[in-house]
Design a protein around this motif. Structure first.
Motif, mmCIF file in Angstrom:
data_model
loop_
_atom_site.group_PDB
_atom_site.id
_atom_site.type_symbol
_atom_site.label_atom_id
_atom_site.label_comp_id
_atom_site.label_asym_id
_atom_site.label_seq_id
_atom_site.Cartn_x
_atom_site.Cartn_y
_atom_site.Cartn_z
ATOM 1 N N LEU A 159 0.829 -1.199 0.000
ATOM 2 C CA LEU A 159 0.000 0.000 0.000
ATOM 3 C C LEU A 159 0.867 1.254 0.000
ATOM 4 O O LEU A 159 1.965 1.258 0.572
ATOM 5 C CB LEU A 159 -0.906 0.020 1.235
ATOM 6 C CG LEU A 159 -1.812 -1.198 1.426
ATOM 7 C CD1 LEU A 159 -2.625 -1.055 2.718
ATOM 8 C CD2 LEU A 159 -2.742 -1.389 0.226
ATOM 9 N N GLY A 160 0.369 2.321 -0.623
ATOM 10 C CA GLY A 160 1.099 3.579 -0.618
ATOM 11 C C GLY A 160 2.508 3.406 -1.152
ATOM 12 O O GLY A 160 2.719 2.924 -2.274
ATOM 13 N N ALA A 190 -1.602 -11.292 -2.032
ATOM 14 C CA ALA A 190 -1.149 -9.903 -2.156
ATOM 15 C C ALA A 190 -2.302 -8.954 -2.487
ATOM 16 O O ALA A 190 -3.268 -9.325 -3.171
ATOM 17 C CB ALA A 190 -0.073 -9.788 -3.227
ATOM 18 N N VAL A 191 -2.184 -7.728 -1.994
ATOM 19 C CA VAL A 191 -3.153 -6.660 -2.267
ATOM 20 C C VAL A 191 -2.375 -5.374 -2.524
ATOM 21 O O VAL A 191 -1.445 -5.044 -1.781
ATOM 22 C CB VAL A 191 -4.115 -6.446 -1.084
ATOM 23 C CG1 VAL A 191 -5.036 -5.260 -1.347
ATOM 24 C CG2 VAL A 191 -4.935 -7.701 -0.818
ATOM 25 N N PHE A 192 -2.749 -4.641 -3.561
ATOM 26 C CA PHE A 192 -2.054 -3.428 -3.964
ATOM 27 C C PHE A 192 -2.993 -2.232 -3.869
ATOM 28 O O PHE A 192 -4.168 -2.320 -4.235
ATOM 29 C CB PHE A 192 -1.539 -3.550 -5.404
ATOM 30 C CG PHE A 192 -0.566 -4.676 -5.623
ATOM 31 C CD1 PHE A 192 0.794 -4.437 -5.653
ATOM 32 C CD2 PHE A 192 -1.027 -5.979 -5.787
ATOM 33 C CE1 PHE A 192 1.694 -5.470 -5.853
ATOM 34 C CE2 PHE A 192 -0.127 -7.031 -5.982
ATOM 35 C CZ PHE A 192 1.228 -6.773 -6.012
ATOM 36 N N ARG A 208 -3.061 5.136 -17.723
ATOM 37 C CA ARG A 208 -3.530 6.361 -17.081
ATOM 38 C C ARG A 208 -4.837 6.151 -16.330
ATOM 39 O O ARG A 208 -5.007 6.632 -15.212
ATOM 40 C CB ARG A 208 -3.701 7.457 -18.134
ATOM 41 C CG ARG A 208 -2.397 7.903 -18.779
ATOM 42 C CD ARG A 208 -2.640 8.895 -19.891
ATOM 43 N NE ARG A 208 -3.192 10.150 -19.394
ATOM 44 C CZ ARG A 208 -3.558 11.159 -20.179
ATOM 45 N NH1 ARG A 208 -3.446 11.044 -21.498
ATOM 46 N NH2 ARG A 208 -4.047 12.272 -19.654
ATOM 47 N N GLN A 209 -5.769 5.414 -16.935
ATOM 48 C CA GLN A 209 -7.092 5.298 -16.314
ATOM 49 C C GLN A 209 -7.043 4.453 -15.037
ATOM 50 O O GLN A 209 -7.678 4.816 -14.033
ATOM 51 C CB GLN A 209 -8.101 4.692 -17.300
ATOM 52 C CG GLN A 209 -8.178 5.398 -18.650
ATOM 53 C CD GLN A 209 -8.325 6.898 -18.529
ATOM 54 O OE1 GLN A 209 -7.398 7.623 -18.844
ATOM 55 N NE2 GLN A 209 -9.478 7.351 -18.080
ATOM 56 N N MET A 210 -6.298 3.346 -15.067
ATOM 57 C CA MET A 210 -6.186 2.527 -13.867
ATOM 58 C C MET A 210 -5.453 3.292 -12.765
ATOM 59 O O MET A 210 -5.815 3.192 -11.577
ATOM 60 C CB MET A 210 -5.459 1.213 -14.169
ATOM 61 C CG MET A 210 -5.329 0.286 -12.958
ATOM 62 S SD MET A 210 -6.922 -0.203 -12.240
ATOM 63 C CE MET A 210 -7.437 -1.447 -13.432
ATOM 64 N N THR A 211 -4.436 4.062 -13.149
ATOM 65 C CA THR A 211 -3.733 4.876 -12.157
ATOM 66 C C THR A 211 -4.686 5.886 -11.528
ATOM 67 O O THR A 211 -4.698 6.077 -10.304
ATOM 68 C CB THR A 211 -2.542 5.608 -12.799
ATOM 69 O OG1 THR A 211 -1.654 4.649 -13.379
ATOM 70 C CG2 THR A 211 -1.783 6.411 -11.758
ATOM 71 N N LYS A 212 -5.503 6.525 -12.348
ATOM 72 C CA LYS A 212 -6.472 7.484 -11.825
ATOM 73 C C LYS A 212 -7.461 6.812 -10.878
ATOM 74 O O LYS A 212 -7.815 7.360 -9.826
ATOM 75 C CB LYS A 212 -7.219 8.168 -12.978
ATOM 76 C CG LYS A 212 -6.372 9.137 -13.782
ATOM 77 C CD LYS A 212 -7.163 9.667 -14.977
ATOM 78 C CE LYS A 212 -6.308 10.581 -15.848
ATOM 79 N NZ LYS A 212 -7.053 11.061 -17.041
ATOM 80 N N GLU A 223 -8.909 2.607 -4.734
ATOM 81 C CA GLU A 223 -9.246 1.236 -5.153
ATOM 82 C C GLU A 223 -8.060 0.303 -4.932
ATOM 83 O O GLU A 223 -6.927 0.612 -5.307
ATOM 84 C CB GLU A 223 -9.616 1.237 -6.638
ATOM 85 C CG GLU A 223 -9.986 -0.126 -7.188
ATOM 86 C CD GLU A 223 -11.489 -0.328 -7.265
ATOM 87 O OE1 GLU A 223 -11.894 -1.362 -7.816
ATOM 88 O OE2 GLU A 223 -12.238 0.535 -6.783
ATOM 89 N N ARG A 224 -8.341 -0.841 -4.336
ATOM 90 C CA ARG A 224 -7.310 -1.851 -4.125
ATOM 91 C C ARG A 224 -7.444 -2.964 -5.160
ATOM 92 O O ARG A 224 -8.561 -3.313 -5.560
ATOM 93 C CB ARG A 224 -7.390 -2.432 -2.710
ATOM 94 C CG ARG A 224 -7.081 -1.423 -1.619
ATOM 95 C CD ARG A 224 -6.996 -2.094 -0.264
ATOM 96 N NE ARG A 224 -6.701 -1.124 0.792
ATOM 97 C CZ ARG A 224 -6.404 -1.450 2.044
ATOM 98 N NH1 ARG A 224 -6.353 -2.731 2.399
ATOM 99 N NH2 ARG A 224 -6.153 -0.511 2.940
#
Length: 260
Positions: free
Chosen positions: A118-119, A137-139, A163-167, A174-175
């Motif tokens: 995370l982060g 795992a979780v991101f 770009r869209q997934m990053t946004k 969102e995880r």
């Protein structure tokens, strides 16, 4: 996979274990889900510099201690100790230089994500060359909840996951589970939890068997489109956000909840 000539030492919260031509770096702060102290970034750069000149290490595996977390990000309580604009800016510069050191290290770096990333933990995976993930795992990049953004993640996320997934991840927090991260391109392989580290070490040994110069040149050519000039803009933007009243209130609220 060979494990001859294994040796272990620590630099700050980084445990270093040598496995012949492969060196395992373990973020070792289990009681805090391997959250990163401010000192981590300088320690990481120092360790990477040492490994690059020791003539023995030819590949690196980066993982977290324990079974629950790869890295839960920066230690939020530490943010509250940054009371001046200068200290906030210095922290951002230090962290960005740490990500850059991992990204530009001539040695191949394989992330073995054994739990929560995370982060800053998720951002570390973006700086690595290959990411293997446990099926546990979780991101996530949840900084917006604190009034912040992931300074490195907003720069590298679009190159890796689009770009869209990053946004989506940055704006909503969102995880992604391991399979979703695989589909997004953040992860290259998902393996059963108990097989993660052996698989990562085996892959690292296979990579390390190739000529080191070819690996360094190949990594450099693949990364040639990365614009380091973006770092300065990100540092200033994060410094302004971290200095805002709303962010300070949210950080303190987070700390207070953890103390209850």
């Amino acid at each position: 996979m060979t494990t001859e000539n294994s040796a272990e030492r620590s630099v700050g919260q980084i445990k270093i274990v040598a496995h012949d031509a492969v060196t395992l770096l373990q973020i070792d702060r289990v009681e805090k889900h391997n959250a990163l102290t401010a000192a981590f970034w300088g320690d990481l750069r120092r360790v990477l510099d040492e490994l690059c000149v020791d003539q023995r290490t030819r590949a690196i595996v980066l993982t977290g201690a324990g079974d629950k977390a790869f890295c839960a990000g920066g230690d939020i309580a530490g943010f509250a100790t940054l009371t001046t604009l200068e200290s906030k800016r210095a922290y951002q510069i230090d962290a960005m230089n740490g990500f850059a050191a991992l990204e530009t290290c001539p040695l191949p770096v394989i992330a073995a994500v054994n739990g929560l990333a995370l982060g800053g933990g998720c951002e570390l995976t973006l700086a690595c060359d290959v990411v293997l993930a446990s099926d546990h795992a979780v991101f996530g990049m949840p900084e917006a909840a604190l009034g912040l953004v992931p300074g490195y993640g907003v720069l590298r996320g679009p190159h890796v996951i689009g770009r869209q997934m990053t946004k989506l991840m940055v704006m909503s927090g969102e995880r992604l589970d391991a399979q979703q991260a695989l589909q997004a391109g953040l992860v290259q392989r998902v393996v059963p939890h108990e097989q993660l580290l052996p698989t990562a070490l085996e892959l690292a040994h296979r990579v390390a068997s190739n000529p080191s110069l070819a690996l360094a040149v190949g990594k450099g050519l693949i990364n040639r489109g990365i614009d380091r000039a973006e770092f300065d803009y990100s540092v200033e933007a994060l410094t302004v956000l971290q200095a805002s009243a709303e962010t300070s209130e949210r950080v303190q609220s987070f700390i207070d909840r953890k103390r209850r």
